[in-house]
Design a protein around this motif. Sequence first.
Motif, PDB file in Angstrom:
ATOM      1  N   LYS A  70      52.794  71.450 177.781  1.00 41.06           N
ATOM      2  CA  LYS A  70      52.897  70.452 176.714  1.00 41.06           C
ATOM      3  C   LYS A  70      52.417  71.042 175.392  1.00 41.06           C
ATOM      4  N   LEU A  71      51.315  71.776 175.420  1.00 39.47           N
ATOM      5  CA  LEU A  71      50.823  72.407 174.193  1.00 39.47           C
ATOM      6  C   LEU A  71      51.834  73.404 173.649  1.00 39.47           C
ATOM      7  N   GLN A  72      52.464  74.160 174.524  1.00 34.81           N
ATOM      8  CA  GLN A  72      53.461  75.135 174.083  1.00 34.81           C
ATOM      9  C   GLN A  72      54.696  74.443 173.533  1.00 34.81           C
ATOM     10  N   ASP A  73      55.108  73.340 174.152  1.00 34.64           N
ATOM     11  CA  ASP A  73      56.303  72.619 173.712  1.00 34.64           C
ATOM     12  C   ASP A  73      56.098  71.938 172.361  1.00 34.64           C
ATOM     13  N   VAL A  74      54.920  71.382 172.149  1.00 32.90           N
ATOM     14  CA  VAL A  74      54.669  70.557 170.974  1.00 32.90           C
ATOM     15  C   VAL A  74      54.087  71.361 169.810  1.00 32.90           C
ATOM     16  N   ASN A  75      53.422  72.443 170.097  1.00 28.66           N
ATOM     17  CA  ASN A  75      52.761  73.243 169.071  1.00 28.66           C
ATOM     18  C   ASN A  75      53.359  74.643 169.037  1.00 28.66           C
ATOM     19  N   SER A  76      53.021  75.363 168.032  1.00 29.03           N
ATOM     20  CA  SER A  76      53.598  76.704 167.875  1.00 29.03           C
ATOM     21  C   SER A  76      52.681  77.780 168.441  1.00 29.03           C
ATOM     22  N   PHE A  77      52.274  77.600 169.690  1.00 29.28           N
ATOM     23  CA  PHE A  77      51.459  78.623 170.340  1.00 29.28           C
ATOM     24  C   PHE A  77      52.365  79.766 170.772  1.00 29.28           C
ATOM     25  N   SER A  78      51.857  80.971 170.651  1.00 29.00           N
ATOM     26  CA  SER A  78      52.579  82.117 171.195  1.00 29.00           C
ATOM     27  C   SER A  78      51.632  82.869 172.114  1.00 29.00           C
ATOM     28  N   GLY A  79      52.194  83.663 172.998  1.00 28.79           N
ATOM     29  CA  GLY A  79      51.362  84.414 173.939  1.00 28.79           C
ATOM     30  C   GLY A  79      50.521  83.460 174.772  1.00 28.79           C
ATOM     31  N   ASN A  80      49.237  83.761 174.859  1.00 31.20           N
ATOM     32  CA  ASN A  80      48.353  82.920 175.656  1.00 31.20           C
ATOM     33  C   ASN A  80      47.549  81.951 174.786  1.00 31.20           C
ATOM     34  N   GLY A  81      48.067  81.585 173.623  1.00 32.25           N
ATOM     35  CA  GLY A  81      47.377  80.682 172.716  1.00 32.25           C
ATOM     36  C   GLY A  81      47.068  79.324 173.320  1.00 32.25           C
ATOM     37  N   ALA A  82      48.012  78.746 174.049  1.00 36.04           N
ATOM     38  CA  ALA A  82      47.789  77.428 174.657  1.00 36.04           C
ATOM     39  C   ALA A  82      46.669  77.501 175.678  1.00 36.04           C
ATOM     40  N   LYS A  83      46.672  78.556 176.481  1.00 33.41           N
ATOM     41  CA  LYS A  83      45.617  78.711 177.492  1.00 33.41           C
ATOM     42  C   LYS A  83      44.253  78.868 176.820  1.00 33.41           C
ATOM     43  N   LYS A  84      44.188  79.649 175.749  1.00 29.86           N
ATOM     44  CA  LYS A  84      42.932  79.793 175.002  1.00 29.86           C
ATOM     45  C   LYS A  84      42.466  78.437 174.480  1.00 29.86           C
ATOM     46  N   PHE A  85      43.411  77.676 173.912  1.00 30.46           N
ATOM     47  CA  PHE A  85      43.075  76.370 173.354  1.00 30.46           C
ATOM     48  C   PHE A  85      42.516  75.453 174.438  1.00 30.46           C
ATOM     49  N   ILE A  86      43.154  75.441 175.610  1.00 31.85           N
ATOM     50  CA  ILE A  86      42.696  74.603 176.726  1.00 31.85           C
ATOM     51  C   ILE A  86      41.279  74.991 177.135  1.00 31.85           C
ATOM     52  N   MET A  87      41.034  76.269 177.271  1.00 25.41           N
ATOM     53  CA  MET A  87      39.712  76.718 177.697  1.00 25.41           C
ATOM     54  C   MET A  87      38.643  76.359 176.661  1.00 25.41           C
ATOM     55  N   LEU A  88      38.958  76.515 175.391  1.00 25.87           N
ATOM     56  CA  LEU A  88      38.002  76.153 174.342  1.00 25.87           C
ATOM     57  C   LEU A  88      37.777  74.644 174.307  1.00 25.87           C
ATOM     58  N   ALA A  89      38.838  73.872 174.473  1.00 25.84           N
ATOM     59  CA  ALA A  89      38.714  72.410 174.501  1.00 25.84           C
ATOM     60  C   ALA A  89      37.841  71.979 175.675  1.00 25.84           C
ATOM     61  N   ALA A  90      38.105  72.557 176.833  1.00 22.47           N
ATOM     62  CA  ALA A  90      37.329  72.207 178.021  1.00 22.47           C
ATOM     63  C   ALA A  90      35.862  72.555 177.836  1.00 22.47           C
ATOM     64  N   LYS A  91      35.602  73.720 177.316  1.00 17.09           N
ATOM     65  CA  LYS A  91      34.223  74.163 177.112  1.00 17.09           C
ATOM     66  C   LYS A  91      33.478  73.213 176.169  1.00 17.09           C
ATOM     67  N   SER A  92      34.157  72.768 175.122  1.00 18.90           N
ATOM     68  CA  SER A  92      33.501  71.940 174.114  1.00 18.90           C
ATOM     69  C   SER A  92      33.442  70.459 174.465  1.00 18.90           C
ATOM     70  N   TYR A  93      34.470  69.932 175.125  1.00 24.01           N
ATOM     71  CA  TYR A  93      34.569  68.487 175.280  1.00 24.01           C
ATOM     72  C   TYR A  93      34.634  67.962 176.714  1.00 24.01           C
ATOM     73  N   CYS A  94      35.002  68.789 177.669  1.00 22.63           N
ATOM     74  CA  CYS A  94      35.113  68.272 179.044  1.00 22.63           C
ATOM     75  C   CYS A  94      34.954  69.404 180.069  1.00 22.63           C
ATOM     76  N   PRO A  95      33.839  70.074 180.057  1.00 17.53           N
ATOM     77  CA  PRO A  95      33.695  71.235 180.949  1.00 17.53           C
ATOM     78  C   PRO A  95      33.845  70.905 182.428  1.00 17.53           C
ATOM     79  N   LYS A  96      33.509  69.699 182.830  1.00 17.61           N
ATOM     80  CA  LYS A  96      33.611  69.357 184.257  1.00 17.61           C
ATOM     81  C   LYS A  96      35.040  69.082 184.691  1.00 17.61           C
ATOM     82  N   GLN A  97      35.923  68.721 183.757  1.00 13.65           N
ATOM     83  CA  GLN A  97      37.296  68.394 184.118  1.00 13.65           C
ATOM     84  C   GLN A  97      38.152  69.619 184.354  1.00 13.65           C
ATOM     85  N   LEU A  98      37.889  70.690 183.655  1.00 16.15           N
ATOM     86  CA  LEU A  98      38.777  71.844 183.731  1.00 16.15           C
ATOM     87  C   LEU A  98      38.085  73.106 184.221  1.00 16.15           C
ATOM     88  N   GLU A  99      36.937  72.955 184.866  1.00 17.73           N
ATOM     89  CA  GLU A  99      36.272  74.141 185.385  1.00 17.73           C
ATOM     90  C   GLU A  99      36.958  74.585 186.670  1.00 17.73           C
TER      91      GLU A  99
END
Length: 111
Positions: A70-99
């Motif tokens: 969804k992040l790749q489809d809706v945003n202009s992420f290239s390479g592993n940008g979406a995965k980086k964004f997910i990991m940073l989001a999880a670390k900052s806002y919901c570490p238990k949901q995406l660990e």
Amino acid sequence: MLLSVAAMIGTAAPVYADDPDPSPTNDASFLKEMSDAGLTYHDGSQAVAAAKNVCDMANKGTSESEIEKKLQDVNSFSGNGAKKFIMLAAKSYCPKQLEPDESPAPKAPGQ
């Protein structure tokens, strides 16, 4: 790489995060980590909202791979940008949901 979170925000469900007291300090840390990871954004508040939406999707049972797509489809992420964004989001806002699941694999009977 350009992160255009406006489109995702427009289609996002209401945002809820694990953090009971999301503070501007947490938001600032998230934005700094994004910059440090080489991810850019136009509007910090939209980037934070998109990160919290990642947590909302995870909370609703959306798989990490579906969130990434969804992040790749809706945003202009290239390479592993979406995965980086997910990991940073999880670390900052919901570490238990995406660990990662660190529980041992079940053993077959007789082992």
